[in-house]
Design a protein around this motif. Structure first.
Motif, mmCIF file in Angstrom:
data_model
loop_
_atom_site.group_PDB
_atom_site.id
_atom_site.type_symbol
_atom_site.label_atom_id
_atom_site.label_comp_id
_atom_site.label_asym_id
_atom_site.label_seq_id
_atom_site.Cartn_x
_atom_site.Cartn_y
_atom_site.Cartn_z
ATOM 1 N N LEU A 55 -5.780 -53.098 38.683
ATOM 2 C CA LEU A 55 -6.118 -52.757 40.393
ATOM 3 C C LEU A 55 -5.446 -54.288 41.177
ATOM 4 N N ARG A 59 -2.871 -52.290 43.779
ATOM 5 C CA ARG A 59 -3.378 -52.256 45.396
ATOM 6 C C ARG A 59 -2.094 -52.486 45.933
ATOM 7 N N GLN A 60 -0.961 -53.938 45.590
ATOM 8 C CA GLN A 60 0.399 -54.155 45.854
ATOM 9 C C GLN A 60 1.171 -52.534 46.480
ATOM 10 N N SER A 63 -0.710 -51.012 48.794
ATOM 11 C CA SER A 63 0.243 -51.503 50.388
ATOM 12 C C SER A 63 1.514 -51.036 50.674
ATOM 13 N N LEU A 70 -6.469 -49.533 52.399
ATOM 14 C CA LEU A 70 -7.238 -50.739 51.711
ATOM 15 C C LEU A 70 -8.470 -51.926 52.366
ATOM 16 N N ARG A 78 -17.190 -54.901 44.030
ATOM 17 C CA ARG A 78 -16.252 -53.970 43.022
ATOM 18 C C ARG A 78 -17.420 -53.347 41.799
ATOM 19 N N VAL A 87 -10.499 -47.219 46.810
ATOM 20 C CA VAL A 87 -9.409 -46.931 45.797
ATOM 21 C C VAL A 87 -9.122 -46.116 45.595
#
Length: 252
Positions: A55, A59-60, A63, A70, A78, A87
């Motif tokens: 994750l 996420r990076q 983004s 997000l 979570r 997500v």
């Protein structure tokens, strides 16, 4: 941005997210059998450690494609279903962008001209075409160069010097001498432009044989890309057009 890496990483991540959501929703089957309506944000088991690590990376990447997708995650834990649904949705959208990024970039890129190989000078493309079709690009360039040299020799009636020397002598603005005719562009020979054109043709033609033909002839295998080889053919096409365009001027 490495779109291929993003596609690979997000695809792997989404597979794990799907498996985790399946695990989260399975307990709902018992609730439904008992006519219990579950809450969407019902708290479940904590996600596996491996998924949590993936994750962070996902996420990076998300983004980078969707900077604000997000932001609402901070509202959920979570362990909640909604967290992973958000997500999953964001990662799926980012995957779509990554998958089509290069295609979209190519579509939005300003249209650029391209070299039509079949429109190169016939002295260049006709001998090169069969070798090019066989993906023997080095041999194609070498064969084209040799053909241009033979045409130059025939036009001047000279077979006594190598390609580079013949080019230097042929386009030289100095008057021709016995046994050494010159190639002459049309135009006013008293102008600096005419002389510059002669000198330019002399050095470009000689440089093409020195820097391209010799490499193709003496190296067992060059590292040229297809684009580079095509550009080298185009260089000899320019030389061929100049040779054909010029008149021959012999000594009185």
């Amino acid at each position: 941005m490495d779109h291929a890496y993003a596609v690979e990483t997000l695809t792997d991540f989404l597979g794990d997210v799907k498996a985790h959501l399946f695990h989260l929703y399975n307990p709902l089957l018992g609730d439904l059998a008992a006519n219990v309506t579950p809450l969407q944000t019902r708290e479940r088991d904590a996600p596996p450690e491996g998924l949590t690590l993936k994750l962070m990376r996902a996420r990076q990447i998300v983004s980078a494609y969707l900077p604000y997708a997000l932001d609402e995650l901070s509202q959920y834990d979570r362990k909640m279903d909604t967290y992973w649904e958000i997500v999953q949705r964001a990662a799926t959208e980012a995957l779509g962008l990554a998958s089509s990024a290069e295609e979209i970039a190519a579509f939005l890129r300003p249209a650029s001209p391209s070299i039509a190989a079949e429109e190169l000078h016939p002295w260049v493309w006709e001998p090169a075409a069969p070798l090019w079709a066989a993906e023997a690009h080095q041999d194609a360039v070498l064969t084209a160069a040799r053909t241009v040299n033979r045409r130059l020799q025939q036009k001047l009636g000279r077979h006594d010097v190598g390609e580079m020397d013949l080019c230097m002598q042929s386009f030289d603005p100095k008057p021709p001498t016995e046994g050494k005719p010159r190639l002459r562009f049309d135009g006013d020979r008293t102008t600096p432009t005419w002389k510059a054109r002669q000198d330019g043709a002399k050095y470009l033609a000689a440089g093409a044989f020195l820097g391209i033909r010799n490499l193709a002839a003496h190296e067992e295998k060059v590292t040229w890309t297809q684009q580079e080889a095509l550009e080298y053919l185009a260089t000899f096409s320019v030389v061929a057009r100049w040779i054909e365009e010029c008149d021959v001027e012999a000594a009185p």
